[in-house]
Design an enzyme around this catalytic site. Sequence first.
Site, PDB file in Angstrom:
ATOM      1  CE  LYS A 269      -3.861   2.103   2.514  1.00 17.78           C
ATOM      2  NZ  LYS A 269      -4.393   2.175   3.976  1.00 17.78           N
TER       3      LYS A 269
ATOM      4  CB  SER B 175      -7.952   3.986   2.895  1.00 23.27           C
ATOM      5  OG  SER B 175      -6.669   3.518   3.719  1.00 23.27           O
TER       6      SER B 175
ATOM      7  CB  SER C 104      -8.073   0.855   5.217  1.00 22.55           C
ATOM      8  OG  SER C 104      -8.291   2.183   5.155  1.00 22.55           O
TER       9      SER C 104
END
Length: 494
Positions: A103, A178, A202
Amino acid sequence: MENEDMKPEDAVLGAQTGSKAASGGSALVELNASTAVDAMRKGELRAEDYANALLTRANSLQSLNAFRTLSPDEVREDARSADKVRASGAKLGLLHGLPLPVKDSVNTKSLPTSNGTRALRDFKPKEDAEVVKRLLSQGAIVMGKSNLQELSYGWTSSNDTFGSVRNPYDQACVPGGSSGGSAAAVAARMAPLAIAEDTLGSIRIPASCCGLAGLRPTFGRYPGAGIMSLTQNKFDQVGPLARSVADLALFDAAVTGETAATASVTLSGVRIGIAPDYFYSGLDPEVERVAEAAIRKLKDAGAVIVQANIPEVVKLASEIAFTIITYETVPAISEFLANEKTGLTFEEMFSQVSESMQGVFKSLSLVPNRPSAEVYEAALLNRRNLKQAIASYFSDQQIAALAFPTLMTPPPRIEQESDVVIRGENVPLGVALVRNIAVGTCASLASLILPAGVTAGGLPVGMEFDALPGEDRNLLSLGYALENALGPIQRPAI
């Protein structure tokens, strides 16, 4: 031409006998991380062949916008190095030769870490995040940086700067956020395992939206150094997304060093709590149908389903989490920018944030809309009470885990950024996506997400299983049995 009917074991055999990587490429991308690493460690599969198969897959699915940066030449070079290490007879790590999407809020010194925002698009940290260091020390390879919601501040992975991530099950829908890029990459078979990060859902929201297994570990189980946090040492937790519990356990062992086997346990007699008054109220009908079927499957497998209403303070979880996050976000980001020597103040970075995200920050986290100190202190007190109430709830009901549908709704469409419609009523997106998962955040629980089924329209629905802090390995052991009882779901037709 690739043989779409080739089995994964055939692909490993093909690599072992020296056939062209392309002949087994379609099957190689179906391997889970544990199987692929085992084959590479044994010399049955070359790391370079495996990396090429994943890179080819990623290149063919650029429409998903899962990656922000991807450097195929570097990945291939690292894979060739992994093959040389094995040929030398050196000791091999738990993740030998495994390419991992990371990420883009998790620092990597080999690739920029943008945190999804323009001002940091070329920021190259001097050091890898501590969790990345541990994974690389076990033989993993940084595959690329996965796309995300700008500054990790949202749950859809729509990004006005780098483009929206799309759900492999339906590209008109969000993959959750996210950590949407990591989830899309794993669901679409670009990689079997990826690094994500969870402040308020997330990891768990993308896992549910993309039909994946995910683990938000007990807060603090994995190191947080080198990650842009949204709170000051309270909620932000890195963790894995995968397609199997075995791969979550492999990731956990690589990061923590706890390599004792997480043997599967039977569900017979295991007490699993449900709270119909809260977690199962107001659900989309299709989510409700899948969740009810999932509970029946667990019961049929021998689990004891314990129905008990949760304490009232637990119902404040979303409000508590929002208050703490919106109060602490600006100082937390400012601290990261300074500590990582980005050369930017918060104000300088914020001046380049997209207009839509500036609006979000101004409405939630900037004066005059930032919560007052008094409201913040009250939230901290309520959080302490909530943690005590959850611990008592587990003890009183003698449950191993609390089970509920992760989200109130299936994955929303990309244009549904404010409200979703549930049973004819407009429900704020933040409520629909966060209500159920906020408890795990506030109470620092170990949280496991598993795919439970799909809607009539073919969209995934996930179930969350929360255990008390520190019970991560026991939860993973239970996870094998839960996974087996729930059964697999259809893969995305992409």
